[in-house]
Design an enzyme around this catalytic site. Structure first.
Site, mmCIF file in Angstrom:
data_model
loop_
_atom_site.group_PDB
_atom_site.id
_atom_site.type_symbol
_atom_site.label_atom_id
_atom_site.label_comp_id
_atom_site.label_asym_id
_atom_site.label_seq_id
_atom_site.Cartn_x
_atom_site.Cartn_y
_atom_site.Cartn_z
ATOM 1 N N HIS A 134 5.182 -7.297 3.542
ATOM 2 C CA HIS A 134 4.304 -6.238 3.077
ATOM 3 C C HIS A 134 4.678 -4.989 3.853
ATOM 4 O O HIS A 134 4.794 -5.047 5.077
ATOM 5 C CB HIS A 134 2.842 -6.620 3.307
ATOM 6 C CG HIS A 134 1.895 -5.771 2.519
ATOM 7 N ND1 HIS A 134 1.604 -4.484 2.873
ATOM 8 C CD2 HIS A 134 1.201 -6.018 1.389
ATOM 9 C CE1 HIS A 134 0.771 -3.972 1.982
ATOM 10 N NE2 HIS A 134 0.507 -4.881 1.081
ATOM 11 N N GLU B 7 -2.182 -1.381 -0.430
ATOM 12 C CA GLU B 7 -1.404 -0.484 -1.265
ATOM 13 C C GLU B 7 -2.248 0.688 -1.768
ATOM 14 O O GLU B 7 -1.730 1.778 -2.012
ATOM 15 C CB GLU B 7 -0.937 -1.276 -2.495
ATOM 16 C CG GLU B 7 0.537 -1.388 -2.649
ATOM 17 C CD GLU B 7 0.927 -2.631 -3.449
ATOM 18 O OE1 GLU B 7 1.671 -3.436 -2.891
ATOM 19 O OE2 GLU B 7 0.482 -2.788 -4.592
ATOM 20 N N LEU C 231 -3.287 -5.969 7.338
ATOM 21 C CA LEU C 231 -2.658 -5.349 6.183
ATOM 22 C C LEU C 231 -3.426 -4.100 5.750
ATOM 23 O O LEU C 231 -4.643 -4.132 5.600
ATOM 24 C CB LEU C 231 -2.677 -6.404 5.081
ATOM 25 C CG LEU C 231 -1.902 -6.195 3.807
ATOM 26 C CD1 LEU C 231 -1.521 -7.571 3.289
ATOM 27 C CD2 LEU C 231 -2.730 -5.491 2.781
ATOM 28 N N ARG D 89 7.127 -13.073 -4.954
ATOM 29 C CA ARG D 89 5.879 -13.378 -5.626
ATOM 30 C C ARG D 89 5.241 -12.113 -6.180
ATOM 31 O O ARG D 89 5.202 -11.079 -5.512
ATOM 32 C CB ARG D 89 4.902 -14.036 -4.654
ATOM 33 C CG ARG D 89 3.553 -14.336 -5.234
ATOM 34 C CD ARG D 89 2.653 -14.957 -4.192
ATOM 35 N NE ARG D 89 2.393 -14.078 -3.064
ATOM 36 C CZ ARG D 89 1.403 -13.197 -3.027
ATOM 37 N NH1 ARG D 89 0.579 -13.067 -4.033
ATOM 38 N NH2 ARG D 89 1.223 -12.431 -1.954
ATOM 39 N N PHE E 136 -2.386 -4.079 -10.873
ATOM 40 C CA PHE E 136 -1.793 -4.518 -9.618
ATOM 41 C C PHE E 136 -0.295 -4.304 -9.687
ATOM 42 O O PHE E 136 0.272 -4.287 -10.786
ATOM 43 C CB PHE E 136 -2.112 -5.997 -9.392
ATOM 44 C CG PHE E 136 -2.479 -6.303 -7.979
ATOM 45 C CD1 PHE E 136 -3.746 -6.016 -7.520
ATOM 46 C CD2 PHE E 136 -1.566 -6.863 -7.103
ATOM 47 C CE1 PHE E 136 -4.104 -6.287 -6.207
ATOM 48 C CE2 PHE E 136 -1.914 -7.131 -5.786
ATOM 49 C CZ PHE E 136 -3.178 -6.850 -5.336
ATOM 50 N N GLN F 106 8.213 -12.982 1.676
ATOM 51 C CA GLN F 106 7.732 -11.669 1.236
ATOM 52 C C GLN F 106 7.189 -10.850 2.416
ATOM 53 O O GLN F 106 6.381 -11.345 3.194
ATOM 54 C CB GLN F 106 6.640 -11.831 0.190
ATOM 55 C CG GLN F 106 6.217 -10.511 -0.422
ATOM 56 C CD GLN F 106 5.317 -10.711 -1.629
ATOM 57 O OE1 GLN F 106 4.204 -11.213 -1.511
ATOM 58 N NE2 GLN F 106 5.798 -10.335 -2.794
ATOM 59 N N ARG G 246 7.160 -3.225 -3.128
ATOM 60 C CA ARG G 246 7.008 -3.629 -1.739
ATOM 61 C C ARG G 246 8.326 -3.884 -1.026
ATOM 62 O O ARG G 246 8.537 -3.411 0.091
ATOM 63 C CB ARG G 246 6.201 -4.941 -1.668
ATOM 64 C CG ARG G 246 4.739 -4.770 -1.904
ATOM 65 C CD ARG G 246 4.063 -6.123 -1.824
ATOM 66 N NE ARG G 246 2.648 -6.002 -2.176
ATOM 67 C CZ ARG G 246 1.783 -7.002 -2.165
ATOM 68 N NH1 ARG G 246 2.185 -8.201 -1.824
ATOM 69 N NH2 ARG G 246 0.526 -6.803 -2.496
ATOM 70 N N HIS H 248 4.390 -11.595 5.018
ATOM 71 C CA HIS H 248 3.126 -11.728 4.307
ATOM 72 C C HIS H 248 2.971 -13.085 3.630
ATOM 73 O O HIS H 248 1.903 -13.686 3.647
ATOM 74 C CB HIS H 248 3.059 -10.609 3.251
ATOM 75 C CG HIS H 248 1.751 -10.502 2.555
ATOM 76 N ND1 HIS H 248 0.548 -10.519 3.231
ATOM 77 C CD2 HIS H 248 1.444 -10.373 1.244
ATOM 78 C CE1 HIS H 248 -0.439 -10.404 2.348
ATOM 79 N NE2 HIS H 248 0.070 -10.327 1.145
#
Lengths: 138, 584, 247
Positions: free
Chosen positions: B236, B249, B246, B392, B120, B234, B289, B357
């Protein structure tokens, strides 16, 4: 099931629709479903007819001849042709559903639905063929 | 639920998402004789945990280490998180995920039957547990279904909390509206856990669901509890403009390109590497991001984005991947585009833009999930412990709801066991609250809910978006203050007591305005750029002055007051946050 | 140029005024990226604030916004207006559930049914966490994976005529959920669930209309789950029949 109590503050009064008797005529799928359910009557009828036929065979040639005569009556012919159609329809829907109920695994491989239904059909034809052969070869 | 007497609980949990349900079970396990209730404005399985896709991080594989998970979290957070909290979090994470496995969560598996992990963003090593691309959904349903096993956990589904009851220096319950009937009732409790999620709906473009209005944050704020680090939000980089859905990624990892209005891969102009035929990790579309979101804003300033009905956007191009790859690797992306936005990525360009996000900030808690107000605990996105700092790390939030949900449940239960009966003066507060809500329902106001909401959205996007300046924040701050004054006069057009969503929308608007004010006030005073908080007028990180959490307190008049609290540093001294170049 | 519009006919019900439900029409812009839920939100925000309905995620995973559109149960967040153009579009609350108000239905009964099937891992002895995870191969997972995809949107209950006629029927989603745990190799609760569900309000009420699986937005196939369950139930019955005879 319409709720009869009136609305009072802080007590819900739900609205409930009763299902009308002919709810199933609204959609083709439901009509088909009701028809399939009705064909069980034909299945039951065929089973009972079988038993009666068997008994007449047991009771001797005279009773059997009488039975055959009864069955050759045009009304009976029409009923039986309809019953045959209904039973066939019932069987086909049944076989088509069989993969839904049966999940067969060979190792990690899940047998595809088509093969399960196909297997059922094959069994059906095989048994029919054996009976037909027995009849023809007499 | 037709009790005549006010019900009284030991532990009352507000919010039935992942954190709340985990807390409820933890409270039960602490002492099965406790009276526990979960109160939620939606049925628990509707909670926003359900939308999380990626996964949940925890160290389980032999090649991984707890220290690595700590370091990834801390560096990702740009050193704004409390390192003692991060260490506890990382230590407890594996058991929490394992517990969920024992409760039946359908985690994806390796061929040998062990739990599978995947890589991730921002992680050095594969450590993300996942359940296909619907991890949050499976976690929430597993928790909900497991919670049904415990009869003592009482649920108040579709009850909307409007106030915390505070008397004798401690919180003793809440006032809530039963949506189905409009009853306004006190629900008393010796301890209250706020697990109500974030407040992304303060912004116009967000992946957040409609229910995410920062209810708990505002309830706590109004009760005198500070909101911590609210300036850190945050984004996205690839959300669908209209719906905020969303686009994962993975679509970029498979080779998707971001194009400006001329069909040009504009990221190459923003120090994110050069275009290569194959996707390269940490370069171009696979940059971090926040950097991608920031590049979007710069491109917009340069005039390279396209203006649409729902704000500016660029294009995500997957067409060159072909139908086969899209269908085999990105089926969910194709499904989302087709089902909810009426476009087909095989033949169409996908319009995307950065969308809000996740809230790193929230109700300030300590490492035990406790707030400064005795009897109030908080966990999940609603809370700020802080383990998320200024940014985060992906797949930490689903783990966080478990670890800190369980901690909140345990500690709230222990607190409840020590308390005496409820104070006598609560009834007067309940009557005041009933009167306040009754007045709101008279419908005598003149300001439209949708109108005020739109003005809030516009000013937050304008002044407190991805890039901020002192001037933009000051202007938005003034605007939000004005909206706070106007919202007193909001018009609730629905006078019904039955499922009055106009009333709840009006109250939610007031919750969001509280959150908006705290965000702006915190951002205005943070004269530095760190993680998700980017100030064009102060582009550098300033550890000397700002290695501190901001705490927004509500002043009696309603405006926020900001105080600071040092960040806890244990083993990892602040360093430069390295992205874009190759690193271990 | 005037924007193209489409008419939405919404079934309104307000318990306070004592009247029966009635359709109310609203004209909303016909946009290619709007779903029926967007139209309802437009009505709520700009035309009539008294309209009540549930919604949350707008991406087909929270399960809140199921309604009847032109007589079919669908998620309104996945129902484009253009599909129903030129309209009018009839929006009603999910069939077979009591209506609380407007498009809001009463769902406590459904949630109670979920609980009735014991939707959790039943174990004689809990496995200690120190022993790590249960092993479950991808093939074992795939045995029940599709049944875990249910979002509890209840469209299947609205599609199921049996539930409409006999509200006591546990229903498609709850029975599929029971199967989800029965087929999970971590679970040992088959017998307990069979005792609860092998009866007239459980699996044997299902007459295999199959519409639940058609309505399901997540391809859970509850109809298939119930047929498998029936087969297991029948096998169970024969087994107990034979062992009883044998004694």
């Amino acid at each position: 099931m319409e709720s009869k109590t009136g609305y009072t503050l802080h007590h819900p009064k739900w609205h409930r629709d009763a299902k009308p008797i002919f709810w199933w005529v609204k959609r083709w799928v439901y009509i088909g479903f009701i028809f399939r359910e009705l064909t069980s009557v034909a299945v039951a009828y065929s089973a009972i007819l079988m038993i009666i036929l068997y008994r007449s065979v047991q009771s001797g040639p005279e009773a059997y001849a009488q039975m055959l005569e009864c069955l050759s009556h045009p009304v009976m012919l029409v009923i039986n042709v309809l019953a045959l159609g209904a039973v066939l329809y019932h069987s086909i829907t049944w076989f088509n559903l069989s993969p839904k109920a049966m999940v067969v695994r060979l190792g990690d491989w899940r047998v595809p639905d088509l093969m399960i239904a196909g297997g059922n059909y094959a069994g059906w034809f095989l048994i029919s063929a054996v009976i037909a052969a027995a009849y023809i070869l007499g | 639920m037709a009790q005549e007497e006010s019900p009284e609980y030991d532990v009352l949990i507000v919010g039935g998402g992942g954190a709340g349900l985990r807390a409820a079970i933890a409270a039960y396990e602490t002492n099965p004789n406790l009276k526990i209730a979960v109160i939620s404005k939606v049925y628990p399985m509707r909670s926003h945990t359900v939308s999380a896709e990626g996964g949940a991080a925890a160290v389980i594989k032999p090649d991984d280490s707890l220290d690595d998970h700590c370091y990834d979290t801390i560096s990702g957070a740009d050193w704004m998180c409390d390192q003692d909290a991060v260490e506890s979090f990382v230590n407890e994470a594996p058991n929490e995920l394992l517990q969920l496995e024992h409760w039946g969560c359908p985690w994806s598996r390796e061929a040998d039957g062990s739990v599978a992990v995947r890589p991730f963003g921002g992680m050095k090593i594969k450590r993300t547990w996942y359940a296909s691309d619907k991890t949050g959904f499976h976690m929430l349903h597993t928790l909900f279904q497991t919670s049904l096993k415990y009869d003592p956990i009482q649920r108040y589904d579709e009850w909307f909390v409007t106030k915390l009851l505070v008397e004798d220096g401690r919180c003793q319950g809440v006032v809530a509206i039963e949506l189905a009937t409009g009853r306004i009732e006190p629900i008393l409790a010796k301890s209250v856990i706020l697990s109500t999620g974030g407040c992304g709906k303060i912004f116009p473009f967000t992946t957040n669901a409609n229910i995410k209005n920062g209810d708990g944050m505002s309830l706590a704020y109004r009760a005198g509890i500070p909101l911590k680090d609210m300036e850190f939000i945050q984004y996205h980089p690839t959300g669908l403009p209209f719906t905020g859905i969303l686009i994962t990624e993975a679509s970029r990892a498979e080779g998707g390109h971001l194009l400006n209005k001329d069909g040009y891969r504009y990221l190459q102009d923003y120090d994110l590497g050069k275009p290569e035929p194959k996707p390269v990790l940490r370069s171009m579309e696979l940059g971090p991001r926040d950097r991608l979101s920031q590049a979007f804003v710069k491109e917009q300033e340069r005039g390279g984005t396209m203006a649409g009905e729902y704000g500016h956007y660029v294009h995500l191009d997957l067409r060159h991947l072909g139908e086969k790859i899209i269908d085999s690797r990105l089926p969910f992306v194709r499904e989302l585009c087709a089902k909810y936005e009426n476009i087909d990525p095989v033949t169409d360009l996908i319009p995307v833009r950065p969308v809000v996000h996740y809230m790193m900030g929230g109700i300030s808690t300590d490492i035990d999930a406790a707030t400064v107000l005795p009897g109030v605990y908080s966990a999940g996105e609603a809370a700020c412990v802080s383990i998320n700092g200024a940014n985060r790390l992906g797949s930490n939030s689903l783990t966080e709801i478990l670890v800190f949900g369980a901690r909140a449940g345990k500690n709230a239960a222990a607190f409840a066991l020590e308390q005496k009966e409820a104070s006598s003066g609560l009834q007067a507060q309940v009557e005041d609250e009933r009167n306040r809500l009754a007045k709101l329902m008279l419908g005598e106001g003149t300001e439209s809910i949708a109108g005020l909401r739109k003005e809030m959205h516009d000013t937050m996007e304008e002044g407190a978006g991805i890039y901020r300046t002192r001037d933009s924040l000051a202007a938005s701050g003034q605007k939000v203050r004005e909206l706070q004054e106007r919202v007193v006069n909001v018009k609730v057009s629905d006078a019904s007591h039955t499922f009055n969503t106009d009333l709840t929308a009006a109250i939610e608007l007031t919750y969001m305005l509280d959150g908006a004010e705290a965000i702006i006030a915190s951002a205005l005073l943070r004269d530095e750029s760190r993680g998700s908080h980017q100030r064009s007028d102060f582009p550098e990180r300033d550890d000397d002055k700002f290695l501190q959490h901001s705490l927004a307190y509500r002043e009696p008049g309603g405006s926020p007051r900001i105080e600071y609290q040092p960040v806890s540093i244990t083993r990892w001294p602040p360093a430069k946050r390295e992205y874009g170049q190759q690193k271990g | 140029m005037a924007e193209e519009t489409i008419t939405i006919e919404v079934l309104r019900y307000l318990p306070e005024n004592g009247a029966e439900p009635e359709f109310q029409s609203y004209d909303v812009p016909l946009r290619s990226d709007w779903v029926v839920l967007d139209a309802l939100n437009h009505i709520k925000d700009h035309i009539d604030g008294t309209l009540s309905y549930r919604w949350s995620c707008r991406m087909g995973v929270c399960g809140s916004c199921g309604m009847m559109i032109n007589g079919e149960p669908v998620l309104t967040c996945a129902a484009f207006l253009t599909k129903y153009a030129p309209g009018p579009i009839r929006v009603e609350p999910l069939a077979h559930f009591p209506v609380v108000r407007d498009l809001v239905t009463e769902v406590t009964d459904f949630v109670d049914k979920l609980k009735h099937v014991k939707p959790w891992v039943v174990r004689e002895e809990d496995k200690p966490l120190e022993e790590g995870e249960f092993k479950q191969t991808p093939a074992e997972l795939s045995d029940f994976k599709s049944y875990t995809m249910c979002i509890n949107c209840m469209l299947c209950y609205s599609a199921c005529p049996v539930y409409g006629l006999e509200p006591g029927f546990a229903g498609p989603a709850a029975l599929a959920l029971a199967q989800r745990y029965n087929l999970d190799n971590r679970d040992e609760g088959n017998d307990e669930r069979m005792a609860r569900l092998s009866n007239d309000e459980g699996i044997w009420s299902c007459t295999m209309v199959g519409e639940c699986s058609e309505a399901c937005p997540k391809d859970v196939d509850p109809a298939g789950a119930i047929q498998r369950y029936k087969l297991a139930g029948a096998a169970e019955w024969w087994k107990s029949f034979i062992t009883r005879k044998g004694k």
